[in-house]
Each structure stands twice: as structure tokens, then as C-alpha cells.
Design an enzyme around this catalytic site. Sequence first.
Site, PDB file in Angstrom:
ATOM      1  N   GLY A 377     -12.578   4.036  11.736  1.00 14.33           N
ATOM      2  CA  GLY A 377     -12.911   5.429  12.002  1.00 14.33           C
ATOM      3  C   GLY A 377     -12.375   5.879  13.343  1.00 14.33           C
ATOM      4  N   GLU A 507     -12.280  -5.946  17.303  1.00 16.80           N
ATOM      5  CA  GLU A 507     -10.813  -6.056  17.254  1.00 16.80           C
ATOM      6  C   GLU A 507     -10.289  -6.828  18.461  1.00 16.80           C
ATOM      7  OE1 GLU A 507      -8.351  -6.760  15.634  1.00 16.80           O
ATOM      8  OE2 GLU A 507      -8.036  -4.887  14.542  1.00 16.80           O
TER       9      GLU A 507
END
Length: 598
Positions: A377, A507
Site C-alpha cells: 500500500g 522489507e
Amino acid sequence: MERNTGKKEKPKNDWRGFFRLLMGAKPPKLLLAIALSLSVISTLVGLVIPMFTKNVVDSFSLSSLNWMQIAGMALAFVGSAVAAGVSTYLLNYAGQKVVAGIRDRLWKKLLVLPVRYYDNNQTGDTISRMTNDTGIIKGLIAEHMAGFVTGLISIIGSIVVLLYMDWKMTLIMFSIFPIAFLILFPLGMQMYKVSKGLQAETAGFTSILSRVLSEIRLVKAAGAEPVEYREGSEGIQKLFKFGLKEGRIQALMSPLITFVMLMLFVVLFGYGGARVASGAISAGQLVAFMLYLFQIVMPITQLTQFFTQMQKAMGATETILKVLDHEEEDPHAGLPVMNAAQPLHFEHVTYGYKDEEAVLKDVNFTMDAGKVTAIVGPSGSGKTTMFSLLERFYTSHEGTIRLGANRIDDFSLVSWRSQIGYVSQESPLIVGTIRDNICYGLQREVTQEQLERAAEMAYADIFINELPEKYDTEVGERGIKLSGGQRQRIAIARALLRDPKILMLDEATSSLDSKSEVVVQQALQNLMQGRTTLVIAHRLSTVVDADQIVFLDKGVVTGIGTHQELLESHEMYREFATQQLQIQEQLIAEHSPSALLS
């Protein structure tokens, strides 16, 4: 549930709060009693001296001197000095012991305060509570308490003797004290206000120092030295102004006290001299009277200092109690996690850092056990907040998160967080060795074999074994002596050694160069095997391999599915995938042999 009610806590600037703080620190009561008793004995010996002097003056002649009496007084003086010395040491010990107790309570409290507390309070202010404010309380106990007790005894004892010796002269002396009180009391109140302001400014200045010095590389890289110098200089000037205010009050108080005392001596000398001339009192009585007056005047100065320090201690107590009374986490309350290999359910979860601004809104999805779920997102959509709720740094305002059938809030924090491994983009490291960082937080012994196995699976052993001191190599503050890829691999090794059942990856390769990324990705694959994994995904390669993708937009789940399913049905995800594909093609083109030759 943690909600900010907006209600201000009632200030605890009173004696009860102060004594509650002291009792909570478990002061050595026996030692305090011995120390104060010795101070009292020393003071009582001092009260005998003027009477002895009176007798010597009134009947002074070599033939009348009683050498045994003089020897006894000399021994009493020596005993008094020894008692005073021992008392001072014991009080200092007690003061240090009390402050150590308060600091221990504070440190224990700071470690169990919720993350929200640190969101709302600057680190420097918190450090100031631990150092400056506790130091003020130590000063009161170690340096001023004995002076207060002995001073009080000295004053009361001297007044009783003076009333017995000459009540008229004593009443004249008393007539001056109310005048002094009326002058000095307002100054004492001003000193209290200045002291509180000084404490607040000191805490603020400590915050500036802590922030700037901890991020000194950012300051230098951004060329922000002039900006930070101006802000620090403003803090220094504020401290300077408060120091001047304190100095002005002290400059008024000292001469006023001296003036009152001189006026008192002049009046008493004049009146006392007239009484001696008339034969109403002897010269020895006048000398004794003046000596007793000294034993009143000197303790009054001590009492003034005590009350000034007490006002400072009250302010320090108030700020310390605000921390100690703050709602805390109980890490051991709740059930143990018996089986973490179960699905994780987000059920109508709503959360906002401010009550009126929800970051996550009615979030619903399930993470299957042992599978990889990627969260995708735009920035600010609530991905990191979701991680924070899973870590239980915060509690959702509405809805719940479940592990199987159990709410995660029902598990103890210790048990729940031991099931979670977290690898972020930054991979924070502590000051210490590589060994310290890989083993950080573990409550069990780690063998060299286990350590090396975790490092091998994280592909960290490659660079560790090339270092001269290997696992005993110092990483520097925040791991500054290591590269980004090396820090990430140490963080992965730490997670592997914890053997978590639930894995959260923010990440972890997004800020690495292509060579480091390949190695770290291989290490992450080892880490993810058989674990329920939630990944904040910024790169297409991570998303494509995920078992499930959840698309978040402004805190709302707008799509759930595999990469192919969302590519076909979700417009914003299709834009994300297309954009990432273009970036990937561009990187390939830049690193192709023809591009390198040109």
C-alpha cells in the site's frame, strides 16, 4: 485499552508524596536513626559549652580552674567531633542508598512503561528524572537533613536555656524574628518557583543534547550544526537566566539575614551591656547569652538552606512520581502461548494514535500458519501500525487480533513476544560485540555451536570470520562500524537464534545494494521456512512469492488475494506492480554488460 483521556494528573507537590517516594526506596531506617542520634548528641554537647564558658568568665582565676573539668570538656569536644563525622558519613550513605533505591525503581518502571509513554515524552526529560531529580533528593538527605534536625534541637534547646537565664532579653530577640520571617518567606516562595523552572529547563536542555548527540552523523551530513547550535544556545541562555534569578534571590536573602542578625546583636549587646552595668546579670551570663544566640543564628541559616532544598526536592518528587505512577505493562500477566503455529486473525481492527484520527479502519483478514502474507500500500496507509499492534506496543481501539481462538491480549507479553521475530529496514544494533547483538534478549545460555549455526544460516559467518576478532568484534554505536547488509544479516541471525514461530519483516532488503540484497534474501528464505510471516512489501519480487497479499489504502483493506488475482481485479495494485516492473527493468538495463561497457 490505552486511551488518552486528556485529564491532567493532580500534582503531588506535598510532604506525603515525598515521604511515599522515600518509603518506596526502602531507606536504611536503623542507619538513619543512628546518624541522627549522633547528630543530636553532638548538638547537645554544643549546648553545654556556653554554660561552661559562663562559669569560667564569672569565676576566672588560675587557682579556681578545675583541670579535671577542663579535661572532661576536652573529651566531650573530641567525642562531639567524632559523632558529627560518623553522622555525616552515615547520612551520606543513607542518602546514596535512598537515591539508588529510587533510581532502581525508576529504571525498572521505565522498562515496563508502554511505548505510548515514549511517544509522548522526550528521552532527555526521562534521563533528567533518573539523574538530576534523584540527585536533588540525595542532596536533601545527605547534606541538609542532619542540619535540619540538629538545627531544630539547637534552636529549641538554646531558647529554653535563654528563657531560663533572662526572659526579657529573649523576648527582645524574638521580636526581630517575625520581621525576618515576613521578609524571607516571599523570597523562599520565589526560590521554589525558580527551582522548578530550572529543573524543567535542565530536562529540556538534556533532551536537546540527547537528540543531537545520538544523531550527530545526520546533523553533520545535513549541515545542521548552525541550527542545532542556535537551539542549544537558546537552552543555555534559558538556564543562564534561571541561574541569574536564583542568584538574585540568594543575593537578597544573604544580606537580609546578615542585616537582621547584626541588628539583633547590636540590640542585645546594648541592652545586655546595660543589664550587666546595672548588676541584673553577670558578664558571664552575657557571654553565654551571645554564644547561645550564635547557636540559634547558625542553625537558622541551615534551616533556610534545608527548606530551599526541600522546595527543590518537592518539585523533583512531583516529576519522579509522575513516572512511577504512570500506567505500566505487566509482562508476566496472562496465559502462556502453547501453540503459535495457528492462523492469525485480524477482526474489525481499528486503531489511531489520536482518538479522533484512525490509522487502521475495520481491518479484517487471516494469516494462515506457516504461510507468507505481504502487506502492500501507499506510504501512510498503516502498514507499520499493523506491526506495532501485532507486537502489542499498542492496543486496538476496536476489534481484536486472535491467534487461533485466543485473543493475543490474553497472552502474557513475555510469552507472546518470545514467539515473534522482527527484522526491520534499520536493523538496530546495541553497543557491544557481534556476539552480544546476536544473543541480545535471550534468557538462556547460547553455545558457540548454536551461535555459529545461526550466523551461517543468516550468511553472516562469511564476513564475521574475516574480522580479526570475529564474534568479539565491537559494532560501534548503533552498529556504525558495519555495513547495512552486515547489520541486516546480524539481525536475521538474532531472529534465527530466537526461533520465532511468527515472523515480521519490514522489507529488510529495501535499503541495500543489489549484491547485499541477494545474500540477505537468501538468509531471509532460511528464516521464513515453516514460519507464519507478515511482510511489509515494497518490491515486486517479495509480493510475487507471497501466499497472500493484503492491499491497504488509508488504513482500509481494499483487496486480498494472490499476485495474479489482484493484478486482474485491483486497479491500485496493478499500478503498483507495473511501476515496480518498470523499476526492475530499468535496474536490469543499468547493470547489463552493454550498459557497463558504455
